[in-house]
Design an enzyme around this catalytic site. Structure first.
Site, PDB file in Angstrom:
ATOM      1  CD  GLU A 121       5.969 -14.576  21.483  1.00  0.00           C
ATOM      2  OE1 GLU A 121       7.133 -14.973  21.606  1.00  0.00           O
ATOM      3  OE2 GLU A 121       5.492 -14.160  20.409  1.00  0.00           O
ATOM      4  CD  GLU A 141       2.751 -17.974  17.577  1.00  0.00           C
ATOM      5  OE1 GLU A 141       1.821 -18.718  17.940  1.00  0.00           O
ATOM      6  OE2 GLU A 141       3.078 -16.953  18.192  1.00  0.00           O
TER       7      GLU A 141
HETATM    8  C1  LIG Z   1       7.750 -14.759  12.989  1.00  0.00           C
HETATM    9  O1  LIG Z   1       8.289 -13.772  13.719  1.00  0.00           O
HETATM   10  C2  LIG Z   1       7.676 -13.153  14.790  1.00  0.00           C
HETATM   11  C3  LIG Z   1       6.407 -13.608  15.221  1.00  0.00           C
HETATM   12  C4  LIG Z   1       5.778 -12.992  16.272  1.00  0.00           C
HETATM   13  C5  LIG Z   1       4.445 -13.357  16.754  1.00  0.00           C
HETATM   14  C6  LIG Z   1       3.625 -14.170  16.076  1.00  0.00           C
HETATM   15  C7  LIG Z   1       2.167 -14.243  16.372  1.00  0.00           C
HETATM   16  O2  LIG Z   1       1.595 -13.494  17.116  1.00  0.00           O
HETATM   17  S1  LIG Z   1       1.289 -15.488  15.523  1.00  0.00           S
HETATM   18  C8  LIG Z   1      -0.405 -15.186  15.954  1.00  0.00           C
HETATM   19  C9  LIG Z   1      -1.066 -14.160  15.056  1.00  0.00           C
HETATM   20  N1  LIG Z   1      -2.458 -13.985  15.412  1.00  0.00           N
HETATM   21  C10 LIG Z   1      -3.465 -14.731  14.934  1.00  0.00           C
HETATM   22  O3  LIG Z   1      -3.260 -15.636  14.159  1.00  0.00           O
HETATM   23  C11 LIG Z   1      -4.867 -14.338  15.365  1.00  0.00           C
HETATM   24  C12 LIG Z   1      -5.665 -13.859  14.186  1.00  0.00           C
HETATM   25  N2  LIG Z   1      -6.951 -13.293  14.580  1.00  0.00           N
HETATM   26  C13 LIG Z   1      -8.033 -14.045  14.883  1.00  0.00           C
HETATM   27  O4  LIG Z   1      -7.991 -15.251  14.928  1.00  0.00           O
HETATM   28  C14 LIG Z   1      -9.310 -13.289  15.159  1.00  0.00           C
HETATM   29  O5  LIG Z   1      -9.215 -12.020  14.554  1.00  0.00           O
HETATM   30  C15 LIG Z   1      -9.617 -13.118  16.674  1.00  0.00           C
HETATM   31  C16 LIG Z   1      -8.455 -12.521  17.428  1.00  0.00           C
HETATM   32  C17 LIG Z   1      -9.992 -14.471  17.249  1.00  0.00           C
HETATM   33  C18 LIG Z   1     -10.820 -12.143  16.850  1.00  0.00           C
HETATM   34  O6  LIG Z   1     -11.909 -12.583  16.092  1.00  0.00           O
HETATM   35  P1  LIG Z   1     -13.123 -11.567  15.846  1.00  0.00           P
HETATM   36  O7  LIG Z   1     -13.485 -10.907  17.119  1.00  0.00           O
HETATM   37  O8  LIG Z   1     -14.168 -12.307  15.103  1.00  0.00           O
HETATM   38  O9  LIG Z   1     -12.505 -10.408  14.934  1.00  0.00           O
HETATM   39  P2  LIG Z   1     -12.122 -10.423  13.386  1.00  0.00           P
HETATM   40  O10 LIG Z   1     -13.297 -10.042  12.563  1.00  0.00           O
HETATM   41  O11 LIG Z   1     -11.424 -11.683  13.024  1.00  0.00           O
HETATM   42  O12 LIG Z   1     -11.010  -9.274  13.335  1.00  0.00           O
HETATM   43  C19 LIG Z   1     -11.366  -7.898  13.280  1.00  0.00           C
HETATM   44  C20 LIG Z   1     -10.343  -7.222  12.406  1.00  0.00           C
HETATM   45  O13 LIG Z   1      -9.053  -7.365  13.016  1.00  0.00           O
HETATM   46  C21 LIG Z   1      -8.142  -7.975  12.121  1.00  0.00           C
HETATM   47  N3  LIG Z   1      -7.187  -8.779  12.884  1.00  0.00           N
HETATM   48  C22 LIG Z   1      -7.434  -9.561  13.950  1.00  0.00           C
HETATM   49  N4  LIG Z   1      -6.300 -10.119  14.367  1.00  0.00           N
HETATM   50  C23 LIG Z   1      -5.317  -9.684  13.567  1.00  0.00           C
HETATM   51  C24 LIG Z   1      -3.913  -9.913  13.503  1.00  0.00           C
HETATM   52  N5  LIG Z   1      -3.276 -10.684  14.384  1.00  0.00           N
HETATM   53  N6  LIG Z   1      -3.217  -9.300  12.549  1.00  0.00           N
HETATM   54  C25 LIG Z   1      -3.813  -8.471  11.662  1.00  0.00           C
HETATM   55  N7  LIG Z   1      -5.148  -8.207  11.675  1.00  0.00           N
HETATM   56  C26 LIG Z   1      -5.872  -8.817  12.610  1.00  0.00           C
HETATM   57  C27 LIG Z   1      -9.024  -8.808  11.222  1.00  0.00           C
HETATM   58  O14 LIG Z   1      -8.354  -9.129  10.042  1.00  0.00           O
HETATM   59  C28 LIG Z   1     -10.206  -7.891  11.042  1.00  0.00           C
HETATM   60  O15 LIG Z   1      -9.837  -6.898  10.115  1.00  0.00           O
HETATM   61  P3  LIG Z   1     -10.901  -6.339   9.038  1.00  0.00           P
HETATM   62  O16 LIG Z   1     -10.121  -5.361   8.229  1.00  0.00           O
HETATM   63  O17 LIG Z   1     -11.361  -7.545   8.283  1.00  0.00           O
HETATM   64  O18 LIG Z   1     -11.986  -5.715   9.874  1.00  0.00           O
HETATM   65  C29 LIG Z   1       6.432 -11.932  16.882  1.00  0.00           C
HETATM   66  C30 LIG Z   1       7.678 -11.478  16.446  1.00  0.00           C
HETATM   67  C31 LIG Z   1       8.289 -12.088  15.375  1.00  0.00           C
HETATM   68  O19 LIG Z   1       9.499 -11.653  14.884  1.00  0.00           O
END
Ligand SMILES: COc1cc(/C=C/C(=O)SCCNC(=O)CCNC(=O)[C@H](O)C(C)(C)COP(=O)(O)OP(=O)(O)OC[C@H]2O[C@@H](n3cnc4c(N)ncnc43)[C@H](O)[C@@H]2OP(=O)(O)O)ccc1O
Length: 267
Positions: A121, A141
């Site tokens: 977005e 989402e």
């Molecule tokens: C409702 O009202 C709203 C909504 C919104 C907007 C909504 C959205 O954006 S929904 C989409 C949210 N994002 C996701 O679902 C993606 C989640 N992440 C992943 O799938 C993966 O992390 C990856 C991006 C594919 C990367 O994978 P990889 O390289 O293997 O890395 P990881 O080991 O998974 O991650 C490392 C570390 O980062 C943390 N992390 C990654 N993404 C997120 C995230 N989106 N949120 C929080 N943390 C994240 C992950 O947990 C790891 O943390 P550690 O502590 O375990 O190291 C807008 C406004 C509204 O009002």
């Protein structure tokens, strides 16, 4: 939420890496360990940055530090909100992304790796998107039980169409960089590692345009494109008249006629 409803200084500037090179300001999302997940601190910092753009900036480039543009909303901040709080949160994002879309200067998003959810977005609010082959685009989402909240349902269908966005949201389909560029999301697909170089090259070209033309393209073109044809044509005539009567246009046209400026060349 602090100052969320005004999007004024509650941002965390340490989450951005901001640099100015001449007329180009680069804004780097600086949470690579969290794949540049967008928490309130970073969103508000982006808003602060666009609110206080220095006068000499003529193009902005947004990019992500590390291997990804952004993994979207920081899910660790997603807590249960009542309807009013949910609305306030989403509208805070809207205000910040509107600052990008309606910025007085063009904004380029340099994309690589994850461009997910709210990160996608954010990229939609920019005017030009440059993607590397590693970039992939997803709206998970549906998997998280939420809905887009950063203007995606307004901006993305205008780029790729409602049907493709529905497919992304309903099936979790992930578009590759090639698909994203052929469907009109990214205007440029460049080789690996080249998104910033390309973005800076484009920024240089854009910065060399007459400021009034850039302003008209940003402010008038989107309105003209969505206006009824009669209104649109009148707006176009008015804009053309204002632009051509500007001294800058006179100077630039004289330079061409005097063979003092570059010709148009195929790339
Ligand atoms: C409702 O009202 C709203 C909504 C919104 C907007 C909504 C959205 O954006 S929904 C989409 C949210 N994002 C996701 O679902 C993606 C989640 N992440 C992943 O799938 C993966 O992390 C990856 C991006 C594919 C990367 O994978 P990889 O390289 O293997 O890395 P990881 O080991 O998974 O991650 C490392 C570390 O980062 C943390 N992390 C990654 N993404 C997120 C995230 N989106 N949120 C929080 N943390 C994240 C992950 O947990 C790891 O943390 P550690 O502590 O375990 O190291 C807008 C406004 C509204 O009002």
């Amino acid at each position: 939420m602090g100052n969320a409803d005004t999007a004024t200084p509650a941002g965390d500037p340490s989450l951005l890496q901001i640099e100015q090179q001449g007329a180009v300001l680069t804004i780097g999302l600086n949470r690579p360990a969290k794949r540049n997940a967008l928490n309130d601190g970073i969103i508000l910092a982006i808003g602060d940055c666009f609110a206080g753009l220095p006068d000499d900036v003529r193009v902005v480039v947004i990019h992500g530090l590390g291997d990804n543009f952004s993994s979207g909303l920081d899910l660790s901040e997603l807590r249960e909100r009542d309807a009013t709080e949910g609305l306030v949160h989403s509208q805070m994002w809207h205000r910040v992304f509107d600052r990008i879309q309606y910025c007085r200067v063009p904004v380029i998003a340099a994309l690589k790796g994850a461009v997910i959810g709210g990160g996608l977005e954010l990229a939609c609010a920019a005017h030009i998107r440059v993607a590397e082959p590693s970039a992939y685009f997803a709206l998970p989402e549906g998997q998280r039980g939420i809905f887009v909240g950063g203007g995606g349902s307004v901006r993305l269908p205008r780029l790729i169409g409602v049907a493709r966005m529905m497919d992304m949201m309903l099936t979790g389909r992930v578009y590759s960089a090639t698909e994203g560029s052929s469907y009109g999301f990214a205007q440029y697909l460049v080789e690996a590692g080249a998104s910033m170089t390309k973005a800076m090259e484009l920024a240089g070209k854009i910065a060399s345009n007459a400021p009034l033309t850039n302003f008209a393209v940003l402010q008038a073109l989107p309105m003209i494109a969505e206006a009824n044809p009669q209104t649109g044509l009148l707006m176009e005539s008015l804009m053309a008249t204002v632009a051509q009567s500007d001294q800058e246009a006179k100077r630039r046209i004289r330079a061409f006629l005097d063979h003092k400026t570059a010709k148009v060349k195929p790339t």
